[in-house]
Design a protein around this motif. Structure first.
Motif, mmCIF file in Angstrom:
data_model
loop_
_atom_site.group_PDB
_atom_site.id
_atom_site.type_symbol
_atom_site.label_atom_id
_atom_site.label_comp_id
_atom_site.label_asym_id
_atom_site.label_seq_id
_atom_site.Cartn_x
_atom_site.Cartn_y
_atom_site.Cartn_z
ATOM 1 N N THR A 330 0.807 -1.218 0.000
ATOM 2 C CA THR A 330 0.000 0.000 0.000
ATOM 3 C C THR A 330 0.840 1.267 0.000
ATOM 4 O OG1 THR A 330 -0.168 -0.063 2.414
ATOM 5 C CG2 THR A 330 -1.896 -1.154 1.155
ATOM 6 N N VAL A 331 1.787 1.348 0.891
ATOM 7 C CA VAL A 331 2.617 2.546 0.986
ATOM 8 C C VAL A 331 3.646 2.575 -0.139
ATOM 9 C CG1 VAL A 331 4.121 3.882 2.515
ATOM 10 C CG2 VAL A 331 2.265 2.527 3.470
ATOM 11 N N GLY A 332 3.960 1.408 -0.681
ATOM 12 C CA GLY A 332 4.937 1.352 -1.747
ATOM 13 C C GLY A 332 6.362 1.350 -1.257
ATOM 14 N N TRP A 333 6.551 0.930 -0.005
ATOM 15 C CA TRP A 333 7.908 0.863 0.526
ATOM 16 C C TRP A 333 8.687 -0.224 -0.185
ATOM 17 C CZ3 TRP A 333 8.479 1.354 6.539
ATOM 18 C CH2 TRP A 333 8.176 2.672 6.906
ATOM 19 N N LYS A 334 9.847 0.136 -0.670
ATOM 20 C CA LYS A 334 10.781 -0.835 -1.211
ATOM 21 C C LYS A 334 12.167 -0.448 -0.727
ATOM 22 C CE LYS A 334 8.179 -2.012 -5.381
ATOM 23 N NZ LYS A 334 8.200 -2.094 -6.857
ATOM 24 N N GLY A 335 13.096 -1.327 -0.930
ATOM 25 C CA GLY A 335 14.458 -0.998 -0.574
ATOM 26 C C GLY A 335 14.723 -1.103 0.906
ATOM 27 N N ARG A 336 15.477 -0.151 1.446
ATOM 28 C CA ARG A 336 16.024 -0.272 2.790
ATOM 29 C C ARG A 336 14.955 -0.224 3.883
ATOM 30 N NH1 ARG A 336 21.410 -0.061 2.341
ATOM 31 N NH2 ARG A 336 21.662 0.140 4.589
ATOM 32 N N LYS A 337 13.934 0.608 3.725
ATOM 33 C CA LYS A 337 12.889 0.665 4.756
ATOM 34 C C LYS A 337 12.200 -0.684 4.907
ATOM 35 C CE LYS A 337 11.796 5.592 4.230
ATOM 36 N NZ LYS A 337 10.740 6.575 3.872
ATOM 37 N N ALA A 338 11.817 -1.272 3.790
ATOM 38 C CA ALA A 338 11.165 -2.574 3.840
ATOM 39 C C ALA A 338 12.124 -3.637 4.357
ATOM 40 C CB ALA A 338 10.656 -2.954 2.447
ATOM 41 N N ALA A 339 13.399 -3.528 3.993
ATOM 42 C CA ALA A 339 14.385 -4.508 4.436
ATOM 43 C C ALA A 339 14.510 -4.518 5.957
ATOM 44 C CB ALA A 339 15.737 -4.212 3.793
ATOM 45 N N TRP A 340 14.564 -3.339 6.560
ATOM 46 C CA TRP A 340 14.663 -3.290 8.017
ATOM 47 C C TRP A 340 13.415 -3.855 8.684
ATOM 48 C CZ3 TRP A 340 19.031 -3.150 10.222
ATOM 49 C CH2 TRP A 340 20.108 -2.428 9.687
ATOM 50 N N LEU A 341 12.253 -3.595 8.106
ATOM 51 C CA LEU A 341 11.028 -4.203 8.643
ATOM 52 C C LEU A 341 11.092 -5.722 8.573
ATOM 53 C CD1 LEU A 341 7.933 -2.108 7.464
ATOM 54 C CD2 LEU A 341 8.572 -2.711 9.805
ATOM 55 N N GLY A 342 11.575 -6.241 7.430
ATOM 56 C CA GLY A 342 11.679 -7.682 7.274
ATOM 57 C C GLY A 342 12.640 -8.295 8.273
ATOM 58 N N LEU A 343 13.770 -7.650 8.526
ATOM 59 C CA LEU A 343 14.738 -8.183 9.488
ATOM 60 C C LEU A 343 14.199 -8.122 10.910
ATOM 61 C CD1 LEU A 343 18.155 -6.804 8.172
ATOM 62 C CD2 LEU A 343 17.227 -9.124 7.972
#
Length: 369
Positions: A330-343
């Motif tokens: 929805t927000v369209g987060w990709k890259g580093r922001k999404a990566a930190w959420l995944g970790l």
């Protein structure tokens, strides 16, 4: 000691032998993977692949424009023009850089590729011994081999390797996972046999249910696949920083060692896409795991949800991954922001397993250590 007990003890001994044998072969696979990376670092192909691919993609676009005009002339005189399909380059983030995938750990060298293939063959052999150890452990206790942390850890490691081998069997380009996977498996098994080991024993009464096969197997499979996504996410962070430095010629440039390693990985875009697809695919299974656990809790303790520490952290893990997927969709987060959420989400899974089982007392205290 009766005959049945003696047979179970013998099977338990064989299980330990098979697990230790698997660890020995995994160690050889680790050495072979290291050799693949070392010999690959000596290749000039690995150091120039990204630049060459970018140049070829640019020249292909120029050639295509010229070919279009010539094909029109050929059509008027009855000729035929043949256009080559331009190379496809992945895009990391909309409006950002276009970067090709690296050549792989072998760096384009024959010797590096040979050691990589040897490492995979050794991993297959070690996995077969590993599975044999899990099966004989199950036979020795005459139940699902997931009643304590030792059994869960050995099975978790086996499923992670199995998922990796399935991806290779499906012709997916995931050989870059090999070294971190084998390293993690060795650490997990080493911890299992030295710290978490528990002799074969029967389950506590609450675990005597067919839901053990359903709930715990789903938890193991979910965690193993989420681990692959976490590896891709972690490597993405390093590769993305590497690409950002290359894109800024006026800023500090990566060192020789970082360049030698990171340039051979898939592009940041590819790693980000792989992690997202893995996490999105397994999230419904993790959701079912929690639902199955609630049904089992009602059968064992008379309530679906009791805010036991294990239940709480399972839900926290689910929320963390749900936030990750929601942000991507929805927000369209990709890259580093999404990566930190995944970790962060995978860190919740790890704490749910190690932290809650060892340091927190609750109804799910089945660590056996």
């Amino acid at each position: 000691m009766n005959l049945a007990a003696a047979a179970n003890e013998t099977l338990a001994h064989y299980s330990n032998v098979l697990v230790y044998s698997a660890m020995a072969i995994y160690t050889l696979a680790f050495v072979a993977h290291m050799a693949e990376w070392v010999f690959g670092s000596r290749s000039k192909v690995g150091r120039t692949a990204a630049a060459l691919t970018t140049e070829v993609a640019a020249s292909a676009g120029t050639a295509q424009k010229g070919a279009r005009s010539s094909s029109g002339a050929d059509a008027r005189i009855g000729g035929t023009a043949v256009l080559e399909r331009p190379k496809v380059v992945t895009r990391s983030v909309t409006g950002s850089r276009d970067v090709p995938d690296g050549p792989g750990a072998h760096g384009g060298t024959e010797k590096g590729d040979l050691y990589g293939r040897i490492a995979i063959s050794l991993s297959v052999l070690a996995w077969a011994l590993h599975v044999g150890g899990i099966v004989t452990r199950a036979l020795s206790v005459q139940r699902a081999p997931w009643g304590n942390m030792y059994e869960f850890s050995t099975t978790f490691a086996g499923v992670a390797v199995g998922a990796y081998l399935v991806l290779l069997l499906l012709k997916k380009d995931v050989r870059w996972i090999g070294l971190p996977l084998v390293t993690t498996v060795l650490l997990t098994l080493g911890l299992a046999v030295s710290v978490l080991y528990t002799a074969s024993d029967q389950l506590v009464p609450a675990l005597h249910s067919y839901w053990l096969w359903i709930h715990v197997s789903c938890a193991i499979l979910s965690g193993a696949v989420l681990y692959l996504g976490a590896v891709a996410t972690l490597l993405f962070l390093f590769r993305d920083r590497y690409e950002a430095k290359l894109a800024d010629p006026d800023g500090p440039q990566p060192g020789n060692f970082a360049t030698s390693v990171l340039e051979r990985l898939p592009s940041a875009a590819s790693l980000d896409k792989f992690a997202y697809r893995v996490n999105a695919t397994v999230f419904p299974l993790w959701t079912f795991t929690i639902i199955a656990g609630a049904i089992w809790a009602e059968a064992a303790w008379g309530r679906y949800w009791g805010w036991d520490p294990k239940e709480v952290w399972s839900f926290i893990t689910w929320v963390a991954y749900a936030c990750y997927l929601h942000a991507r969709a929805t927000v369209g987060w990709k890259g580093r922001k999404a990566a930190w959420l995944g970790l962060i989400a995978f860190a919740c899974y790890l704490f749910n397993y190690y932290g809650v089982n060892i340091f927190v007392t609750g109804l799910h205290s089945y660590a056996g250590v």
